[in-house]
Design an enzyme around this catalytic site. Structure first.
Site, PDB file in Angstrom:
ATOM      1  CG  HIS A  41     -30.844 -12.049  25.200  1.00 30.65           C
ATOM      2  ND1 HIS A  41     -29.519 -11.688  25.343  1.00 30.65           N
ATOM      3  CD2 HIS A  41     -30.994 -13.209  25.898  1.00 30.65           C
ATOM      4  CE1 HIS A  41     -28.905 -12.571  26.108  1.00 30.65           C
ATOM      5  NE2 HIS A  41     -29.779 -13.510  26.454  1.00 30.65           N
TER       6      HIS A  41
ATOM      7  CD  GLU B  48      -2.533   1.794   0.450  1.00 33.03           C
ATOM      8  OE1 GLU B  48      -3.279   1.011  -0.155  1.00 33.03           O
ATOM      9  OE2 GLU B  48      -2.457   3.008   0.166  1.00 33.03           O
TER      10      GLU B  48
HETATM   11  P1  NAD Z   1      -9.661   1.762  -3.329  1.00 39.86           P
HETATM   12  O1  NAD Z   1      -9.715   3.204  -3.647  1.00 39.86           O
HETATM   13  O2  NAD Z   1     -10.560   1.207  -2.286  1.00 39.86           O
HETATM   14  O3  NAD Z   1      -8.188   1.359  -2.865  1.00 39.86           O
HETATM   15  C1  NAD Z   1      -7.071   1.573  -3.673  1.00 39.86           C
HETATM   16  C2  NAD Z   1      -5.836   1.567  -2.795  1.00 39.86           C
HETATM   17  O4  NAD Z   1      -4.698   1.506  -3.621  1.00 39.86           O
HETATM   18  C3  NAD Z   1      -5.720   2.820  -1.940  1.00 39.86           C
HETATM   19  O5  NAD Z   1      -5.478   2.463  -0.598  1.00 39.86           O
HETATM   20  C4  NAD Z   1      -4.541   3.551  -2.559  1.00 39.86           C
HETATM   21  O6  NAD Z   1      -3.822   4.319  -1.633  1.00 39.86           O
HETATM   22  C5  NAD Z   1      -3.727   2.399  -3.104  1.00 39.86           C
HETATM   23  N1  NAD Z   1      -2.835   2.762  -4.207  1.00 39.86           N
HETATM   24  C6  NAD Z   1      -3.087   3.582  -5.249  1.00 39.86           C
HETATM   25  N2  NAD Z   1      -2.027   3.628  -6.078  1.00 39.86           N
HETATM   26  C7  NAD Z   1      -1.073   2.811  -5.541  1.00 39.86           C
HETATM   27  C8  NAD Z   1       0.238   2.422  -5.936  1.00 39.86           C
HETATM   28  N3  NAD Z   1       0.789   2.896  -7.051  1.00 39.86           N
HETATM   29  N4  NAD Z   1       0.917   1.574  -5.139  1.00 39.86           N
HETATM   30  C9  NAD Z   1       0.361   1.068  -4.002  1.00 39.86           C
HETATM   31  N5  NAD Z   1      -0.883   1.408  -3.591  1.00 39.86           N
HETATM   32  C10 NAD Z   1      -1.592   2.257  -4.353  1.00 39.86           C
HETATM   33  O7  NAD Z   1      -9.834   1.026  -4.727  1.00 39.86           O
HETATM   34  P2  NAD Z   1     -10.112  -0.499  -5.074  1.00 39.86           P
HETATM   35  O8  NAD Z   1      -9.803  -1.372  -3.935  1.00 39.86           O
HETATM   36  O9  NAD Z   1      -9.446  -0.709  -6.384  1.00 39.86           O
HETATM   37  O10 NAD Z   1     -11.671  -0.499  -5.294  1.00 39.86           O
HETATM   38  C11 NAD Z   1     -12.258   0.374  -6.278  1.00 39.86           C
HETATM   39  C12 NAD Z   1     -13.619   0.846  -5.864  1.00 39.86           C
HETATM   40  O11 NAD Z   1     -14.523  -0.245  -5.870  1.00 39.86           O
HETATM   41  C13 NAD Z   1     -13.605   1.425  -4.469  1.00 39.86           C
HETATM   42  O12 NAD Z   1     -13.723   2.806  -4.584  1.00 39.86           O
HETATM   43  C14 NAD Z   1     -14.808   0.863  -3.801  1.00 39.86           C
HETATM   44  O13 NAD Z   1     -15.731   1.878  -3.544  1.00 39.86           O
HETATM   45  C15 NAD Z   1     -15.414  -0.121  -4.786  1.00 39.86           C
HETATM   46  N6  NAD Z   1     -15.540  -1.409  -4.089  1.00 39.86           N
HETATM   47  C16 NAD Z   1     -16.410  -1.485  -3.050  1.00 39.86           C
HETATM   48  C17 NAD Z   1     -16.523  -2.657  -2.340  1.00 39.86           C
HETATM   49  C18 NAD Z   1     -17.461  -2.713  -1.186  1.00 39.86           C
HETATM   50  O14 NAD Z   1     -18.284  -1.833  -1.058  1.00 39.86           O
HETATM   51  N7  NAD Z   1     -17.385  -3.720  -0.339  1.00 39.86           N
HETATM   52  C19 NAD Z   1     -15.771  -3.760  -2.686  1.00 39.86           C
HETATM   53  C20 NAD Z   1     -14.873  -3.641  -3.741  1.00 39.86           C
HETATM   54  C21 NAD Z   1     -14.787  -2.448  -4.446  1.00 39.86           C
END
Ligand code: NAD
Ligand code: FAD
Length: 476
Positions: free
Chosen positions: A455, A214
């Site tokens: 409960h 990350e």
């Molecule tokens: P995200 O925005 O949740 O997370 C992306 C992560 O990658 C961030 O923490 C960011 O800091 C990191 N990052 C970015 N560039 C990087 C790099 N070059 N090197 C290392 N880390 C880096 O995006 P996601 O996990 O791809 O999901 C996409 C979208 O899909 C999310 O916005 C989410 O809302 C949606 N999603 C929702 C759910 C849910 O509601 N349960 C589940 C899956 C996806």
């Protein structure tokens, strides 16, 4: 003469298909343009959510959770099972079966509501006094339809990184990571966001050694830091190896494995070898070849379509919703905007309180919240009081062997109004619904504390956390 509709929706994900249904319920003539094809070449409704997002990921999370329970946790109940095995092909077939059922379900709903599915790619070609013209192409004959109102619901796609070509075999985005045909021995994940944590968990439970890289220095920066801290502790115990504050450098892939060079948070050069890599670094809005310029629209500097508080674009009668506009990329947010726009077109005055949109991360335990975090409220200078209650002190949680986590409630120090509810626990995705209702009704913490909860149930922890805001939890 071109076909005319009161409403044409572009995209049949959760934003688009719900908008189409609500507009049809309100008596409009509705068409929805959708081009999605599954790997077998069949056209599908449902968008990212049903085909390669929410639904298939939750199916795999459930399968892998059963596997982990059978492998490690049934023994706690005195049940012994020998030789637990996973048949990945069967697990993927089950997932595909659920996707097929759900996408077919939307075809049924379209027929039931007399919504015309225009199969192919939608592109604006112009506008005149009759409405907006959209060309539909790619499947059979190209046609142009005219719409009095248009709802752009074209969604998003995975963001890819330069130097990391996604082949969905060795280097995968969400599509490939939902379909690995074997359990990787070593799996690398770039991005510890929602997808990284959910899909990283799936393959870890099935036996992969998972390392997550990350970029940000803080883990789960969007969540309340009490939850993020607890989650980091529990995920580490489960074996998810998460490194924050890293800078990913050169990535080299062969047809068998991948090498990731990165700099760790202390500035040391590191090399990570893995069989497979998931790139989950966010998503980008879909506006390719949409012809926005033909009606005088353009995307903003981040690629999104700009809208006002009512999802209206700068062009009259053209709206945009879901992942292609600002706000969280969540299916239920897209759905709510779909309903909102259909009702606005009908002359109603609906409203969405974006502060009351819940977030859920479907790890084990689940993480869910609504409203603001303690850190956000403090930075706004709000005077607050908090109450926290652990699942360890709840009989039901102990009974089901899921006693990790807690509920944290945050209320206004003077008025007691609930400002945020943060849960890390089993079934947090269901528990959070009570908090959403409470916040929509502007409830006080005391209101939840006074409501009778069944409960024994996990929901009793909601009540106890609400009482804890006033320092009067009963079972602590
Ligand atoms: P995200 O925005 O949740 O997370 C992306 C992560 O990658 C961030 O923490 C960011 O800091 C990191 N990052 C970015 N560039 C990087 C790099 N070059 N090197 C290392 N880390 C880096 O995006 P996601 O996990 O791809 O999901 C996409 C979208 O899909 C999310 O916005 C989410 O809302 C949606 N999603 C929702 C759910 C849910 O509601 N349960 C589940 C899956 C996806
Ligand atoms: P989409 O679902 O992306 O649908 C857009 C549709 O428009 C697509 O079908 C596309 O083919 C079509 N389209 C695009 N351009 C055109 C065009 N020009 N002509 C015709 N058709 C076009 N969210 C949650 O709330 N909960 C979750 O648990 C969850 N899990 C997820 C897991 C994963 C792995 C991923 C990737 C996402 C997840 N999400 C989750 C996010 C959720 O899937 C999206 O927020 C949601 O699908 C957005 O809906 P939408 O209608 O805006 O767009």
């Amino acid at each position: 003469m071109s076909k005319e509709f009161d409403v044409v929706v572009i995209g049949a994900g959760p934003g688009g298909y719900i908008a189409a249904i609500r507009a049809a319920q309100l008596g409009k003539s509705v068409a929805c343009i959708e081009k999605w094809k599954n790997p077998a070449g069949a056209l599908k409704l449902g968008g990212t959510c049903l085909n390669v997002g929410c639904i298939p990921s939750k199916a795999l999370l459930a399968s892998s959770e059963e596997f982990e329970n059978a492998s490690h946790h049934l023994a706690d109940h005195g049940i012994s099972v020998n030789d637990v095995k996973i048949d990945v092909t069967k697990m993927l077939a089950r997932k595909e079966g659920i996707v097929e059922k759900m996408t077919k379900g939307i075809e049924f709903l379209f027929r039931k509501n007399k919504i015309t599915w225009l199969k192919g790619h939608g592109k604006f070609t112009g506008k005149n006094e009759a409405g907006v013209q959209i060309e539909v192409s790619g499947e059979g004959e190209t046609e142009v339809v005219t719409a009095k109102n248009v709802i752009i619901a074209t969604g998003s796609k995975a963001r890819h990184l330069p130097g990391m070509p996604v082949d969905n075999k060795i280097i995968a985005d969400n599509e490939g990571a939902l379909s690995f045909d074997t359990v990787p021995k070593k799996l690398a994940v770039i991005g510890a966001g929602v997808i990284g944590l959910e899909l990283g968990s799936v393959w870890r439970r099935l036996g992969a050694e998972v390392t997550v890289l990350e970029a940000l220095p803080e883990f789960l920066g969007a969540a309340d830091q009490a939850l993020a801290k607890e989650a980091a502790k529990l995920f580490k115990k489960q074996g998810l190896d998460i490194h924050v504050g890293v800078k990913v450098g050169e990535v080299k892939a062969t047809d068998k494995n991948v090498t990731i060079n990165y700099t760790d948070k202390d500035g040391n050069a590191q090399v990570l070898e893995a069989d497979r890599l998931i790139v989950s670094v966010g998503r980008v809005p879909n506006t390719d070849n949409l012809g926005l310029e033909a009606i005088g629209l353009k995307t903003n500097e981040r690629g999104f379509i700009d809208i006002d508080d009512h999802c209206a674009t700068a062009v009259p009668n053209v709206y945009a919703i879901g992942d292609v506009v600002r706000g969280p990329m969540l299916a239920h947010k897209a759905e709510d905007e779909g309903v909102l726009v259909a009702e606005i077109i009908d002359g109603q005055k609906p409203h969405i309180d974006y502060n009351c949109i819940p977030w859920v991360i479907y790890t084990e335990p689940e993480i869910a919240w609504v409203g603001k975090t303690e850190q956000q409220l403090k930075s706004e200078g709000r005077e607050i009081k908090t109450g926290q209650f652990p699942f360890m002190a709840n009989g039901r949680a102990l009974g089901i062997n899921k006693a990790d986590g807690f509920v944290k409630m945050i209320a206004d120090a003077k008025t007691d109004e609930l400002l945020g509810v943060h849960i890390i626990s089993a079934n947090a995705s269901d528990l959070i619904a009570e908090a959403v209702v409470a916040m929509e009704f502007k409830a006080a913490a005391e209101d939840i504390g006074r409501i009778c909860h069944p409960h024994p149930s996990l929901s009793e922890v909601m009540r106890e956390a609400a009482l804890a805001v006033d320092k009067r939890a009963l079972n602590m």
